[in-house]
Structure formats: structure tokens, C-alpha cells
Design a protein around this motif. Structure first.
Motif, short mmCIF file in Angstrom:
data_model
loop_
_atom_site.label_atom_id
_atom_site.label_comp_id
_atom_site.label_asym_id
_atom_site.label_seq_id
_atom_site.Cartn_x
_atom_site.Cartn_y
_atom_site.Cartn_z
N PRO A 81 38.19 -118.03 -78.55
CA PRO A 81 38.61 -116.63 -78.68
C PRO A 81 38.20 -116.07 -80.05
CG PRO A 81 40.47 -118.02 -78.04
CD PRO A 81 39.32 -118.92 -78.36
N VAL A 82 38.17 -114.77 -80.15
CA VAL A 82 37.86 -114.10 -81.42
C VAL A 82 38.90 -114.53 -82.45
CG1 VAL A 82 37.71 -111.86 -82.56
CG2 VAL A 82 36.86 -112.13 -80.24
N TRP A 130 35.96 -110.69 -88.60
CA TRP A 130 36.17 -111.24 -87.27
C TRP A 130 35.05 -112.22 -86.97
CZ3 TRP A 130 40.73 -110.43 -85.23
CH2 TRP A 130 41.45 -109.30 -85.62
N GLU A 131 35.40 -113.37 -86.44
CA GLU A 131 34.41 -114.39 -86.09
C GLU A 131 34.33 -114.47 -84.56
OE1 GLU A 131 34.96 -118.89 -86.39
OE2 GLU A 131 33.94 -118.30 -88.25
#
Length: 71
Positions: free
Chosen positions: A28-29, A21-22
Motif C-alpha cells: 500500500p501507499v 508518499w512512497e
């Protein structure tokens, strides 16, 4: 069923470190998948959920994302 299976596969990929996950302040993620997985995962899920299920494509996708063991 497809959404639940996709979620489980993504969870498995994230758990093994193959996907991540960034997080950013400005967007947004976002889920970062290993190269080419965004294209190969949907057909693999479709094959598993077909009238005649074939787990081979999904197994190949998952096997290709496993980290290599180091001695």
C-alpha cells in the motif's frame, strides 16, 4: 479534531517536500516522514489540543522540517 490537524500537518509537510508518499506495486501507499518525526509529531499534536494549548512543540517540529534555503 486531532485527525484533521494531523492531516493538515502531513499535507503541509508533503507540500514542502519534507515528507513524501512512497508508491510501490507490492505494498500500500506509505508516507515517509523525516527522521524522528513519527515520534515527535503525536506529542506535539497532543500539546496543541490540550486543555491549555501549547503550540510551541508543533512549531518546533514544523521548523525542524523546513528545507534550508540555498543561495
Amino acid at each position: 479534531m486531532r485527525a484533521a490537524l494531523s492531516d493538515l500537518v502531513i499535507l503541509s509537510l508533503a507540500e514542502t517536500g519534507a515528507a513524501r508518499w512512497e508508491l510501490t506495486w507490492s505494498e500500500p501507499v506509505r508516507l515517509r516522514l523525516p527522521g524522528g518525526l513519527a515520534e515527535t509529531l503525536p506529542p506535539a499534536l497532543d500539546a496543541l489540543l490540550a486543555d491549555w494549548p501549547d503550540p510551541t512543540p508543533l512549531r518546533a517540529v514544523l521548523a525542524s522540517t523546513r528545507p534550508v534555503a540555498r543561495n
